[in-house]
Design an enzyme around this catalytic site. Structure first.
Site, PDB file in Angstrom:
ATOM      1  CG  HIS A  43      -8.450   0.132  -2.682  1.00 51.14           C
ATOM      2  ND1 HIS A  43      -7.697  -0.989  -2.367  1.00 51.14           N
ATOM      3  CD2 HIS A  43      -9.051   0.513  -1.519  1.00 51.14           C
ATOM      4  CE1 HIS A  43      -7.848  -1.257  -1.081  1.00 51.14           C
ATOM      5  NE2 HIS A  43      -8.658  -0.373  -0.552  1.00 51.14           N
ATOM      6  CD  GLN A  80     -12.980  -1.555  -0.583  1.00 51.51           C
ATOM      7  OE1 GLN A  80     -12.170  -1.482   0.332  1.00 51.51           O
ATOM      8  NE2 GLN A  80     -14.194  -2.025  -0.413  1.00 51.51           N
ATOM      9  NE  ARG A  99     -10.418  -5.162   0.585  1.00 55.75           N
ATOM     10  CZ  ARG A  99      -9.637  -4.185   1.050  1.00 55.75           C
ATOM     11  NH1 ARG A  99     -10.169  -3.134   1.643  1.00 55.75           N
ATOM     12  NH2 ARG A  99      -8.313  -4.233   0.896  1.00 55.75           N
ATOM     13  CB  CYS A 122     -13.994   1.486   0.237  1.00 50.20           C
ATOM     14  SG  CYS A 122     -13.610   3.236   0.389  1.00 50.20           S
ATOM     15  NE  ARG A 126      -3.819   0.645   1.980  1.00 47.62           N
ATOM     16  CZ  ARG A 126      -5.036   0.699   2.549  1.00 47.62           C
ATOM     17  NH1 ARG A 126      -5.210   1.364   3.667  1.00 47.62           N
ATOM     18  NH2 ARG A 126      -6.058   0.090   2.001  1.00 47.62           N
ATOM     19  CG  ASP A 174     -13.516   6.524  -0.737  1.00 47.47           C
ATOM     20  OD1 ASP A 174     -13.477   6.416   0.514  1.00 47.47           O
ATOM     21  OD2 ASP A 174     -12.490   6.421  -1.452  1.00 47.47           O
TER      22      ASP A 174
HETATM   23  N1   CP Z   1     -11.156  -0.081   2.617  1.00 40.36           N
HETATM   24  C1   CP Z   1      -9.892  -0.190   3.047  1.00 40.36           C
HETATM   25  O1   CP Z   1      -8.983  -0.452   2.279  1.00 40.36           O
HETATM   26  O2   CP Z   1      -9.735  -0.020   4.385  1.00 40.36           O
HETATM   27  P1   CP Z   1      -8.358   0.155   5.168  1.00 40.36           P
HETATM   28  O3   CP Z   1      -7.789   1.494   4.778  1.00 40.36           O
HETATM   29  O4   CP Z   1      -8.731   0.081   6.610  1.00 40.36           O
HETATM   30  O5   CP Z   1      -7.422  -0.949   4.762  1.00 40.36           O
HETATM   31  N1  NVA Z   2      -9.910   6.767  -1.059  1.00 39.18           N
HETATM   32  C1  NVA Z   2      -9.526   6.328   0.259  1.00 39.18           C
HETATM   33  C2  NVA Z   2      -9.757   4.869   0.400  1.00 39.18           C
HETATM   34  C3  NVA Z   2      -9.393   4.285   1.735  1.00 39.18           C
HETATM   35  C4  NVA Z   2      -9.580   2.804   1.781  1.00 39.18           C
HETATM   36  C5  NVA Z   2      -8.076   6.681   0.497  1.00 39.18           C
HETATM   37  O1  NVA Z   2      -7.265   6.527  -0.427  1.00 39.18           O
HETATM   38  O2  NVA Z   2      -7.748   7.126   1.597  1.00 39.18           O
END
Ligand code: CP
Ligand code: NVA
Length: 300
Positions: free
Chosen positions: A129, A132, A287, A259, A102, A219
């Site tokens: 993502h 997700q 997930r 999400c 990530r 989101d």
């Molecule tokens: N939706 C998601 O990816 O959540 P986290 O940021 O908690 O991993």
């Molecule tokens: N769009 C959000 C998603 C988190 C899972 C971010 O990137 O923070």
């Protein structure tokens, strides 16, 4: 398929193969059947941003598959002090059987994959993502029995989640209408992919996106890494909220997807969130199942 870097890379067949295996693994694991297909294998998980769902579901998923997951942060690794991605990637390839990462730049994930001889999974970048959206498609199929022809209304920021959702929805024959404020549209590469597809609508009207939708998706207004823009975004996104008025425009059986984490009172009201908590937390649960399927396919 060696890696999972973005939904844009996947064919419809590959997406459905992942979803079908995820459905099967979910059903079987709820009936006491174990899937120890990654016995003795190790996943390196590298995080440069916070995470609850991604971290826990990958770690638990790896454990349930009989393997082991290493939680690593950018700052603890030499990569945080400037060791090149191409070296990190070749070193990890000698120790572990897969990498989930990530980070901010999509290029970093692509570069990890290019230099490694093991599968690399994108656990969120600023661009996409993918894990997700595979869990979301799985959830939508559970509630609406199909994907083909189902309409998604996405209201909010044209961010990573939105980019993956557009790619996944259109590849699966769904309809998707995206409403963002001017200047917050999806990524140019996503728009180039969607261009000319009659199932895709981009608008600045949340009402237009919500009209007759079977799924309403939203989101956060400010994603991780955009904290300093939060004030400016609060103003720009006012009105881009999933609330009762918006829900009234959607299909009466519409589900809500988020999400998570959610900011009640911003992109979604507390009332709508709680009224649709079941599909939202099913989405979070999925997930785990979707990622077990991804890991079994890539690392098995
Ligand atoms: N939706 C998601 O990816 O959540 P986290 O940021 O908690 O991993
Ligand atoms: N769009 C959000 C998603 C988190 C899972 C971010 O990137 O923070």
């Amino acid at each position: 398929m060696k890696d999972l870097l973005k939904i844009l890379d996947l064919s419809k067949e590959e997406i459905l193969e992942i979803l079908n295996l995820a459905d099967q693994m979910k059903y079987e694991s709820k009936n006491g059947i174990a899937h120890r297909v990654l016995e003795g294998k190790t996943l390196a998980m590298i995080f440069q941003k916070s995470s609850t769902r991604t971290r826990v579901s990958f770690e638990v998923g790896m454990y349930q598959l009989g393997g082991y997951a290493l939680f690593l942060t950018h700052n603890d690794l030499q990569i945080g002090r400037g060791e090149p991605v191409e070296d990190t990637s070749r070193v990890l390839s000698r120790y572990v059987n897969g990498i989930m990462t990530r980070t901010f730049a999509q290029e970093e994930v692509e570069s990890l994959a290019k230099w490694s001889c093991i599968p690399v999974i994108n656990g969120l970048t600023d661009f996409e993502h993918p894990c997700q959206i595979l869990a979301d498609l799985m959830t939508i199929r559970e509630y609406h029995s199909a994907l083909e022809g189902v309409k998604i209304g996405y209201i909010g920021d044209g961010n990573n989640v939105c980019n993956s959702l557009i790619a996944g929805a259109l590849k699966c024959g769904m309809k998707i209408s995206v409403a963002t404020p001017k200047g917050y549209e999806p990524h140019a590469d996503t728009l180039a992919f969607a261009k000319g597809n009659p199932d895709f609508v981009l608008t600045t009207s949340p009402e237009e996106a919500a009209k007759d939708a079977d799924v309403l998706y939203t989101d956060v207004w400010a994603s991780m890494g955009m904290e300093e823009e939060a004030q400016q975004r609060m103003k720009a996104f006012a009105g881009f909220q999933v609330n009762d008025e918006i829900m009234n425009l959607a299909h009466p059986k519409a589900i809500v997807q988020h999400c998570l984490p959610a900011h009640r009172g911003e992109e979604i009201t507390a009332e709508v969130f709680e009224a649709h908590a079941n599909p939202i937390f099913d989405e979070a649960e999925n997930r785990l199942h979707a990622q077990k399927a991804i890991m079994a396919m890539l690392m098995g």
